[in-house]
Write a protein that holds these residues in place. Structure first.
Motif, PDB file in Angstrom:
ATOM      1  N   VAL A  99     -33.117  60.344   3.390  1.00  0.00           N
ATOM      2  CA  VAL A  99     -31.994  60.884   4.165  1.00  0.00           C
ATOM      3  C   VAL A  99     -32.236  62.357   4.492  1.00  0.00           C
ATOM      4  O   VAL A  99     -32.008  62.806   5.624  1.00  0.00           O
ATOM      5  N   LEU A 100     -32.712  63.098   3.524  1.00  0.00           N
ATOM      6  CA  LEU A 100     -32.951  64.524   3.729  1.00  0.00           C
ATOM      7  C   LEU A 100     -34.088  64.763   4.721  1.00  0.00           C
ATOM      8  O   LEU A 100     -34.027  65.694   5.536  1.00  0.00           O
ATOM      9  N   ASP A 101     -35.118  63.918   4.685  1.00  0.00           N
ATOM     10  CA  ASP A 101     -36.202  64.021   5.670  1.00  0.00           C
ATOM     11  C   ASP A 101     -35.652  63.795   7.078  1.00  0.00           C
ATOM     12  O   ASP A 101     -36.003  64.514   8.028  1.00  0.00           O
ATOM     13  N   ALA A 102     -34.802  62.771   7.215  1.00  0.00           N
ATOM     14  CA  ALA A 102     -34.219  62.469   8.525  1.00  0.00           C
ATOM     15  C   ALA A 102     -33.320  63.612   8.996  1.00  0.00           C
ATOM     16  O   ALA A 102     -33.347  63.992  10.177  1.00  0.00           O
ATOM     17  N   ARG A 103     -32.547  64.169   8.087  1.00  0.00           N
ATOM     18  CA  ARG A 103     -31.672  65.283   8.467  1.00  0.00           C
ATOM     19  C   ARG A 103     -32.482  66.489   8.956  1.00  0.00           C
ATOM     20  O   ARG A 103     -32.122  67.112   9.961  1.00  0.00           O
ATOM     21  N   GLU A 104     -33.556  66.800   8.259  1.00  0.00           N
ATOM     22  CA  GLU A 104     -34.352  67.958   8.685  1.00  0.00           C
ATOM     23  C   GLU A 104     -34.936  67.739  10.072  1.00  0.00           C
ATOM     24  O   GLU A 104     -34.888  68.632  10.925  1.00  0.00           O
ATOM     25  N   ALA A 105     -35.470  66.543  10.307  1.00  0.00           N
ATOM     26  CA  ALA A 105     -36.078  66.260  11.608  1.00  0.00           C
ATOM     27  C   ALA A 105     -35.041  66.296  12.730  1.00  0.00           C
ATOM     28  O   ALA A 105     -35.245  66.937  13.768  1.00  0.00           O
ATOM     29  N   LEU A 106     -33.914  65.624  12.522  1.00  0.00           N
ATOM     30  CA  LEU A 106     -32.910  65.510  13.580  1.00  0.00           C
ATOM     31  C   LEU A 106     -32.127  66.811  13.772  1.00  0.00           C
ATOM     32  O   LEU A 106     -31.950  67.279  14.905  1.00  0.00           O
ATOM     33  N   GLU A 107     -31.655  67.389  12.688  1.00  0.00           N
ATOM     34  CA  GLU A 107     -30.751  68.529  12.827  1.00  0.00           C
ATOM     35  C   GLU A 107     -31.462  69.810  13.235  1.00  0.00           C
ATOM     36  O   GLU A 107     -30.859  70.682  13.867  1.00  0.00           O
ATOM     37  N   LYS A 109     -33.875  69.862  15.433  1.00  0.00           N
ATOM     38  CA  LYS A 109     -33.945  69.723  16.895  1.00  0.00           C
ATOM     39  C   LYS A 109     -32.575  69.906  17.529  1.00  0.00           C
ATOM     40  O   LYS A 109     -32.445  70.525  18.600  1.00  0.00           O
ATOM     41  N   LEU A 110     -31.538  69.385  16.888  1.00  0.00           N
ATOM     42  CA  LEU A 110     -30.185  69.542  17.426  1.00  0.00           C
ATOM     43  C   LEU A 110     -29.785  71.015  17.508  1.00  0.00           C
ATOM     44  O   LEU A 110     -29.186  71.449  18.497  1.00  0.00           O
ATOM     45  N   ALA A 111     -30.129  71.790  16.501  1.00  0.00           N
ATOM     46  CA  ALA A 111     -29.806  73.218  16.521  1.00  0.00           C
ATOM     47  C   ALA A 111     -30.561  73.929  17.638  1.00  0.00           C
ATOM     48  O   ALA A 111     -30.012  74.801  18.334  1.00  0.00           O
ATOM     49  N   GLU A 112     -31.802  73.544  17.821  1.00  0.00           N
ATOM     50  CA  GLU A 112     -32.604  74.136  18.897  1.00  0.00           C
ATOM     51  C   GLU A 112     -31.984  73.844  20.264  1.00  0.00           C
ATOM     52  O   GLU A 112     -31.819  74.752  21.098  1.00  0.00           O
ATOM     53  N   LEU A 113     -31.621  72.586  20.483  1.00  0.00           N
ATOM     54  CA  LEU A 113     -31.006  72.209  21.753  1.00  0.00           C
ATOM     55  C   LEU A 113     -29.638  72.855  21.933  1.00  0.00           C
ATOM     56  O   LEU A 113     -29.264  73.249  23.046  1.00  0.00           O
ATOM     57  N   ALA A 114     -28.890  72.977  20.837  1.00  0.00           N
ATOM     58  CA  ALA A 114     -27.567  73.598  20.911  1.00  0.00           C
ATOM     59  C   ALA A 114     -27.668  75.038  21.386  1.00  0.00           C
ATOM     60  O   ALA A 114     -26.820  75.515  22.161  1.00  0.00           O
ATOM     61  N   ALA A 115     -28.714  75.728  20.947  1.00  0.00           N
ATOM     62  CA  ALA A 115     -28.903  77.117  21.375  1.00  0.00           C
ATOM     63  C   ALA A 115     -29.203  77.210  22.868  1.00  0.00           C
ATOM     64  O   ALA A 115     -28.920  78.231  23.510  1.00  0.00           O
ATOM     65  N   ALA A 213     -33.154  78.509  11.186  1.00  0.00           N
ATOM     66  CA  ALA A 213     -31.974  78.637  10.330  1.00  0.00           C
ATOM     67  C   ALA A 213     -31.493  77.275   9.847  1.00  0.00           C
ATOM     68  O   ALA A 213     -31.095  77.117   8.687  1.00  0.00           O
ATOM     69  N   MET A 214     -31.528  76.277  10.730  1.00  0.00           N
ATOM     70  CA  MET A 214     -31.107  74.933  10.331  1.00  0.00           C
ATOM     71  C   MET A 214     -32.092  74.331   9.334  1.00  0.00           C
ATOM     72  O   MET A 214     -31.683  73.699   8.343  1.00  0.00           O
ATOM     73  N   ARG A 215     -33.383  74.526   9.558  1.00  0.00           N
ATOM     74  CA  ARG A 215     -34.384  73.988   8.623  1.00  0.00           C
ATOM     75  C   ARG A 215     -34.201  74.603   7.241  1.00  0.00           C
ATOM     76  O   ARG A 215     -34.246  73.911   6.216  1.00  0.00           O
ATOM     77  N   ARG A 216     -33.959  75.899   7.194  1.00  0.00           N
ATOM     78  CA  ARG A 216     -33.723  76.570   5.911  1.00  0.00           C
ATOM     79  C   ARG A 216     -32.489  75.992   5.221  1.00  0.00           C
ATOM     80  O   ARG A 216     -32.490  75.764   4.009  1.00  0.00           O
ATOM     81  N   HIS A 217     -31.467  75.732   6.005  1.00  0.00           N
ATOM     82  CA  HIS A 217     -30.233  75.192   5.438  1.00  0.00           C
ATOM     83  C   HIS A 217     -30.444  73.789   4.868  1.00  0.00           C
ATOM     84  O   HIS A 217     -30.032  73.504   3.732  1.00  0.00           O
TER      85      HIS A 217
END
Length: 237
Positions: A99-107, A109-115, A213-217
């Motif tokens: 689950v954590l691997d999936a969150r890092e991969a998806l989120e 990218k989501l943070a990057e696109l959100a910016a 920042a998202m990856r660190r989180h």
């Protein structure tokens, strides 16, 4: 085929210790902030090894029910020791890394696109989520709902229907990882600060900074006692 007749498993001794500790707290009327007897005393009174008591304490720590202070004893963080069944803990421990691997991969990218794509309404939703989380923490909570709202707002700000669908498909597993992380000691305030860093990068329209920042989180989210716990370190004596 059925596993209804699978071999019976003998209850681990530390699980029996957990049951006794729960009974002790209930009958003694202990509350959050109260101290449990020293491990040595518990072992002597229960007639078990200190190792079994220590393993039971670790399970309580993993579930955020007690805090073991180095050299200072073990203190209740809740008014009861309503322990989750050990087998449920074992199962969650098994699936959490994926689950954590999936969150890092998806989120990430989501943070990057959100910016790149966020609107003023998206930014307002993220700010509102952080305000909600701060209020929860100030009120003595873990900030779970504010955390959910914030990550949902970041996902929406990415304006990617397919990535949003992927996130929805693992929503239950994400919720588990969220709860697991936020019940770590001092984690809610740290998580809130990391969320603010993500928001700052998104607001500044800096995709790489937002992704970092998202990856660190998410890597902080992955630092939980559950993953350090060995459920078989406490076999029946």
């Amino acid at each position: 085929m059925t596993d209804a007749l699978r071999p019976m498993t003998k209850q681990r001794l530390y699980e029996q210790v957990l049951n006794r500790l729960r009974q002790y707290v209930t009958e003694g009327g202990l509350r959050a902030g109260d101290r449990l007897p020293p491990e040595r005393d518990l072992a002597a009174r229960l007639g078990v090894s200190r190792a079994s008591v220590k393993q039971a304490i670790v399970v309580l720590e993993v579930q955020g029910l007690v805090e073991a202070r180095h050299g200072g004893g073990t203190y209740l963080l809740r008014d009861t020791l309503d322990v989750e069944p050990v087998e449920q803990l074992v199962e969650r421990r098994r699936r959490l890394p994926d689950v954590l691997d999936a969150r890092e991969a998806l989120e990430t990218k989501l943070a990057e696109l959100a910016a790149e794509r966020r609107t003023e309404d998206d930014l307002t939703a993220m700010r509102s989520a952080l305000t909600h989380m701060a209020r929860e923490i100030d009120g003595g909570g873990h900030g779970v709902e504010g955390d959910r709202l914030f990550h949902g707002a970041v996902t929406a700000a990415a304006h990617s229907a397919l990535l949003a669908e992927f996130m929805r498909s693992i929503a239950d597993q994400i919720a588990e990882s969220r709860t697991e992380s936020l019940r770590q000691p001092h984690r809610p305030t740290r998580s809130l600060a990391q969320h603010q860093a993500i928001l700052d990068a998104i607001e500044a329209a800096e995709p790489r900074r937002a992704a970092t920042a998202m990856r660190r989180h998410v890597r902080t989210v992955a630092k939980v006692r559950l993953l350090d716990w060995d459920p078989d370190d406490g076999r029946p004596e």
